[in-house]
Design an enzyme around this catalytic site. Structure first.
Site, PDB file in Angstrom:
ATOM      1  N   SER A  35      -9.825   1.786   2.618  1.00  0.00           N
ATOM      2  CA  SER A  35      -8.894   2.721   1.500  1.00  0.00           C
ATOM      3  C   SER A  35      -7.934   1.786   0.970  1.00  0.00           C
ATOM      4  O   SER A  35      -7.021   2.226   0.068  1.00  0.00           O
ATOM      5  CB  SER A  35      -7.865   3.798   2.832  1.00  0.00           C
ATOM      6  OG  SER A  35      -7.181   2.945   3.453  1.00  0.00           O
ATOM      7  N   LYS A  68       1.027  -1.107  -0.049  1.00  0.00           N
ATOM      8  CA  LYS A  68      -0.116  -0.110  -0.036  1.00  0.00           C
ATOM      9  C   LYS A  68       0.969   1.243  -0.072  1.00  0.00           C
ATOM     10  O   LYS A  68       1.998   1.186   0.737  1.00  0.00           O
ATOM     11  CB  LYS A  68      -0.882  -0.073   1.264  1.00  0.00           C
ATOM     12  CG  LYS A  68      -2.060   1.140   1.233  1.00  0.00           C
ATOM     13  CD  LYS A  68      -2.810   1.025   2.800  1.00  0.00           C
ATOM     14  CE  LYS A  68      -3.848   1.963   2.522  1.00  0.00           C
ATOM     15  NZ  LYS A  68      -4.789   1.517   3.671  1.00  0.00           N
ATOM     16  N   SER A 115     -10.030  -0.702   6.806  1.00  0.00           N
ATOM     17  CA  SER A 115      -9.576  -0.267   5.529  1.00  0.00           C
ATOM     18  C   SER A 115      -8.751  -1.525   5.141  1.00  0.00           C
ATOM     19  O   SER A 115      -8.383  -1.632   3.721  1.00  0.00           O
ATOM     20  CB  SER A 115      -8.375   0.789   5.469  1.00  0.00           C
ATOM     21  OG  SER A 115      -9.212   2.037   5.410  1.00  0.00           O
TER      22      SER A 115
END
Lengths: 488, 97, 434
Positions: free
Chosen positions: A154, A79, A178
């Site tokens: 996210s 990420k 997330s």
């Protein structure tokens, strides 16, 4: 049967047997990434193919020399909020569009030392604020199951990359869901460990007391394997606990027989789509069939989780994001006329709308006259919620329910109603408030889209989650379902 | 406690947060923030009497590091990512103290 | 950097405990680090980690001696740990301010006193006492130029009997002299302002040492709301009772206790005792010296405060840099104490010792400086003088006491100045009595 090159376990077997090399696996990942990019927009920061291949060659060399690490030669994506020395780290923000950190996150150091081959960095909601991945400066990620839909957020890029079989695992972070929510919406597995299990050093903060790094992969066994590498004490993070590691082998061997599964009534409230509820009930029934005991439990304070979370997370964020001021790194506005102008324009230009909104919300919640009613009260509610969980874990090993009340929704569908998007976090945020470990695993489909089953355990009991999740995947096939267009 | 935020309040918070908000965006933000505050209103009903605030999950205590020099000099690496830097100083528009 | 995290240094906590114990304060079992949020270029995170509601040290106080000899007890509010900010440089760059962040993040202890100081002189006396104490405890090297000991002075004025007026804070004044000037200026300014019908505004002011005045810091003017909240990166600091007890046992004798002991048990003057206890290294030097030659505290004090400090001053050296250790100086004082050397000769030996590494005895030997204090040798000299000066003997015995100095002079001449004067006096008196 040809080896399963989509999972970490399968790739490690292929590497061990010599059926594949790290270079081949990395080329495969880079190739798939390139093909998927137009459709998914899941990668935003490039490592450079040469760089990735050099790392793969090093892994091949180490394996040949008998020095293979636990993830030697496995391609993966981060990420894009884990700092990676020399590799851009954007957090999905214009603020860090050109930021190349001079140091690496502990998570990266550990995976790197274990031989993982970073092929790129995954798209995400800007500074991890969002549940749809539509709040990225670099454009939304598309759900591999339906390109007109969101992948969740996210960590949407991480989930989409794993679902599309580009990489066998990707790192992710979870502040209010997330990891779990995009894993659910993309039909993959994701684990968010206990707060303090994984070091936050070098992980750009959204809400420091809630943020926790974890893994998205196709199987629980892969999640456990990678988590084992990432986790452990780090003196650079004062909130990282000095605790024994999870005994992954023992956890994977736990039987479902005798497992006490709690079914929180409050997780099956009015907002749950019928198809989602049905898939989750079926999964719980499967646990019962495997010999687990199902117990209805109550988490009476659940209704306060969303408001408490949306006070605490923005409050911490408003402070965490103050360091992005155009002075030492990140975006600086052109020709500032004075210091105030430098601050205000750099930040207004660098941050997107949702980030600015949360900064303002958090600033408001902490400001004189509102602190007691909002921030302090939310922190008391937080204890109330943590107490709820502590109470139920006296009677059950894991809690099970829907990760997300809905399947993946259409891109743009909820942008007009931001509050509806906040409410989509209803089953996930309580876990972060209490600091518990949790997981989402695929448990079926509704309207042709994946449904996720959320499992939650008491603090430091990831072993129970891993056992429950892996046991389920031993007797079900949902985690093997691949979205259309993925080459076998 | 229905609280609503007006444009003046948005301006005041934006000043604290150092965000330049164009005046035409103030009303939109005021509406959005008011909606979030409506969400917060539910907190007032929570039965939290006698509960201590929970700022750190698990209520840990602070671990202290040894009093040793562990940092290396990285100022060149830090300077390299700075928008404006000279001779070890970050540069900002002249500050009048 | 994005993603970086703070970690607390145990050394800073130990120093806070030590300070807390030294001022008789309560060391908090639990204290909390919070974030003080504001934007300023020298603050790299946009917030300062500090302690707000629950500081590590609560209360306590310091006995401060004022210039007129009186004592004042200055109550402390608290002392809290926080991180330092960077430094701004305004004159090195054209149209820009340079920010030096090397100091940012360093732990510091902020000590807050109650509003009980009623003049600039009292404030300075308090600061000097505090300065001695923190150096004594090893909490700070006290270097004010380098910013290791800084002062923010809150100044307000009031008419007799009225409540304290609105205060203005003068930031970071870097010498005792400037503190005094800054406060005096600020007091004058506020009085003039009020007498002209104005009101004092609560603000931060900067002392301009060149102009000798304070002025408003407009840079920090915009509305403040620090939005303190517990730092999620740092759990609460919990100090065990055992740790406090260990620190208590390891506490050095404090300057005030030592001063009192010097006066009460060693018989030193208040003045000497105060001087000796104003600096830990000097005082420890005196301690080592006086234990090397017991029973001679006054002699030791005279030498430490006189020759030794004088020589250090002349050489521009600090007590730490003394070329003569306490043991070596002790060797010299033994010779003065036993009468082998006159104090004048002692100084001569001291000078020689300062330049090399010889012992006192080696210098005495080399320079042939032994004072004659052998009474039989002196008796012979005295017999000769008495025999050679019958007239003066008669006058002395007739009541002219002043003539004793004549005989002393003669004896000194005969021994080339090496006679022990005290012994000589005594022997002469005895001889001439008959």
């Amino acid at each position: 049967m040809s080896p399963d090159l989509d999972t970490v376990g399968g790739q490690l077997d292929a590497l061990a047997s010599g059926a594949s090399s790290a270079r081949e696996l990395t080329e495969r990942a880079l190739d798939r990434a390139a093909h998927a990019q137009n459709r998914l927009n899941a990668l935003i920061s490039s490592v450079g193919a040469d760089h990735a291949l050099a790392a793969a060659d090093a892994a091949d060399y180490n394996r040949a020399a008998g020095r293979a690490g636990p993830l030697s030669g496995i391609p993966f994506a981060h990420k894009d909020l884990f700092c990676t020395a020399g590799v851009p780290t954007t957090c999905g923000s214009r603020m860090l569009e050109n930021f190349v950190p001079p140091y690496s996150a502990t998570v990266h150091e550990r995976i790197d030392a274990a031989g993982g081959v970073l092929i790129g960095k995954a798209n995400m909601d800007e500074f991890a604020m969002g549940s749809s991945n539509e709040h990225s400066y670099f454009g939304p990620v598309h759900n591999p199951w339906d390109l007109t839909r969101v992948p969740g957020g996210s960590s949407g890029g991480s989930a989409a990359l794993v679902a599309a079989r580009v990489v066998p695992f990707a790192t992710a972070t979870d502040t209010g869901g997330s990891i779990r929510q995009p894993a659910a919406l993309c039909g993959v597995s994701g684990i968010k460990p206990t707060y303090g299990r994984v070091s936050r050093w070098g992980m750009v903060a959204y809400a420091s007391s809630l943020d926790q790094a974890g893994v998205i992969a196709l199987t629980v066994a892969d999640c456990a394997r990678v988590l084992d590498v990432m986790s452990g004490f780090d003196p650079r993070d004062a909130t990282c606990a000095d605790r024994p590691k999870i005994d992954v082998a023992a956890a994977l061997a736990r039987p479902l027989q005798g497992l006490r599964v709690g079914r929180p009534r409050q997780w099956f409230g009015a907002g749950i789509e019928d198809g989602v509820g049905a898939a989750v009930e079926a999964a719980i029934a499967e646990y019962a069939r495997q010999g687990a005991t199902i117990v209805d439990v109550d988490l009476p304070s659940s209704e306060y989780a969303i408001p408490a979370y949306y006070v605490i997370a923005p409050a911490e964020a408003s402070s965490n994001l103050s360091r992005f001021d155009g002075v030492r790194f990140g975006h600086r506005c052109a020709d500032p006329k004075d210091l105030a102008d430098l601050y205000k324009r750099s930040r207004a230009e660098g941050f997107g709308h949702e980030v600015q909104k949360r900064i303002l919300t958090g600033t408001y919640a902490l400001s004189t006259g509102y602190y007691d009613a909002y921030y302090l009260r939310a922190q008391r509610v937080r204890r109330l919620i943590a107490n709820d969980y502590a109470r139920v874990f006296a009677d059950v090993d894991v809690l099970a329910g829907p990760t997300s009340p809905t399947v993946a929704f259409k891109l743009g569908e909820k942008l007009a109603d931001p509050l509806a998007l906040y409410l989509a976090d209803i089953n996930t945020v309580g876990v972060n408030l209490a600091g518990l470990p949790a997981m989402s695993i695929p448990c079926g489909f509704s309207q042709g889209l994946p449904v996720g089953l959320q499992l939650v355990a008491a603090t430091w009991r990831e072993d129970l989650l891993i056992g429950a999740g892996h046991g389920y995947q031993q007797v079900t096939e949902w985690h093997r379902a691949a979205p259309p267009g993925v080459s076998p | 406690m229905p609280v609503s935020v007006d444009s003046a309040k948005v301006r005041a918070i934006a000043e604290l947060a150092r965000l330049a908000i164009p005046s035409e965006a103030e009303a939109v933000l005021a509406t959005e923030l008011s909606a979030v505050l409506d969400l917060f209103a539910a907190l007032a009903a929570a039965p939290v009497d006698g509960l201590a605030p929970l700022a750190h999950p698990g209520d840990p205590t602070l671990r202290l590091r040894a009093d040793l020099v562990t940092e290396t000099d990285q100022h060149e690496a830090f300077a390299a990512v700075a928008p404006a830097e000279s001779a070890g100083y970050y540069l900002v528009p002249k500050v009048i103290e | 950097m994005p993603g970086s995290l703070p970690v607390m240094n145990v050394g800073a906590v130990e120093m806070a405990i030590r300070f807390g114990l030294a001022v008789g304060a309560r060391v908090a079992e639990r204290s909390v680090f919070e974030r003080k949020n504001y934007f300023y270029p020298d603050l790299p995170k946009g917030y300062q980690i500090s302690q707000y509601e629950l500081p590590v040290v609560v209360g306590g106080g310091l006995k401060v001696r004022l210039d007129d000899g009186s004592e004042k007890f200055v109550q402390l509010t608290r002392a809290h740990l926080e991180e330092d900010a960077g430094k701004s440089v305004h004159d090195a760059f054209h149209a820009e301010t340079g920010i030096d962040l090397n100091r940012a993040g360093t732990p510091l202890l902020e000590i807050v006193s109650e509003p009980v100081l009623s003049s600039a002189a009292e404030a300075v006396a308090y600061l000097k006492t505090l300065h001695t104490l923190v150096r004594w405890l090893g909490v700070s090297d006290g270097n004010m130029q380098e910013g290791s000991f800084r002062c923010d002075a809150n100044v307000s004025v009031r008419r007799p009997g009225e409540a304290l007026g609105t205060r203005a804070e003068i930031k970071n004044v870097n010498s005792f002299r400037f503190v005094e000037k800054a406060i005096d200026y600020e007091v004058e300014r506020q009085i003039r302002l009020i007498e002209a019908g104005g009101t004092v505004v609560q603000e931060t002011r900067l002392f301009d040492a060149h102009k000798g005045e304070t002025r408003s810091m407009r840079g920090k003017e915009s509305a403040h709301d620090y939005r303190y909240f517990p730092d999620p990166d740092l759990p609460p600091l919990v100090i065990a009772a055992d740790d406090i007890e260990r620190a208590r046992l390891a506490m050095p004798e404090l300057p005030e206790a030592r001063r009192q002991r010097y006066i009460d048990s060693l018989g030193l003057t208040t003045y000497d005792a105060s001087l000796l206890t104003s600096d830990r290294v000097t005082c420890d030097y005196f301690e080592a010296l006086s234990s090397a030659i017991p029973g001679q505290p006054k002699l030791c004090a005279n030498w430490v405060l006189g020759e030794w400090l004088g020589a250090l001053n002349a050489a521009g050296q600090t007590p730490e840099q003394s070329p003569i250790g306490a043991e070596r100086l002790g060797g010299l004082l033994v010779r003065i104490g036993d009468g082998s050397l006159s104090s004048k000769m002692g100084k001569q030996v001291f000078e020689a010792m300062w330049l090399g590494d010889e012992t006192a005895d080696a210098v005495i030997e080399r320079l042939g400086l032994k004072q004659v204090s052998d009474s039989s040798a002196l008796a012979g000299v005295i017999d000769d003088i008495v025999a050679a000066n019958p007239k003066q003997v008669e006058q002395y015995r007739g009541g002219n006491d002043k003539l004793l100095q004549f005989f002393v002079g003669q004896a000194m001449k005969a021994t080339k100045g090496q006679a022990n004067p005290a012994q000589l006096n005594e022997l002469l008196r005895e001889k001439l009595k008959a």
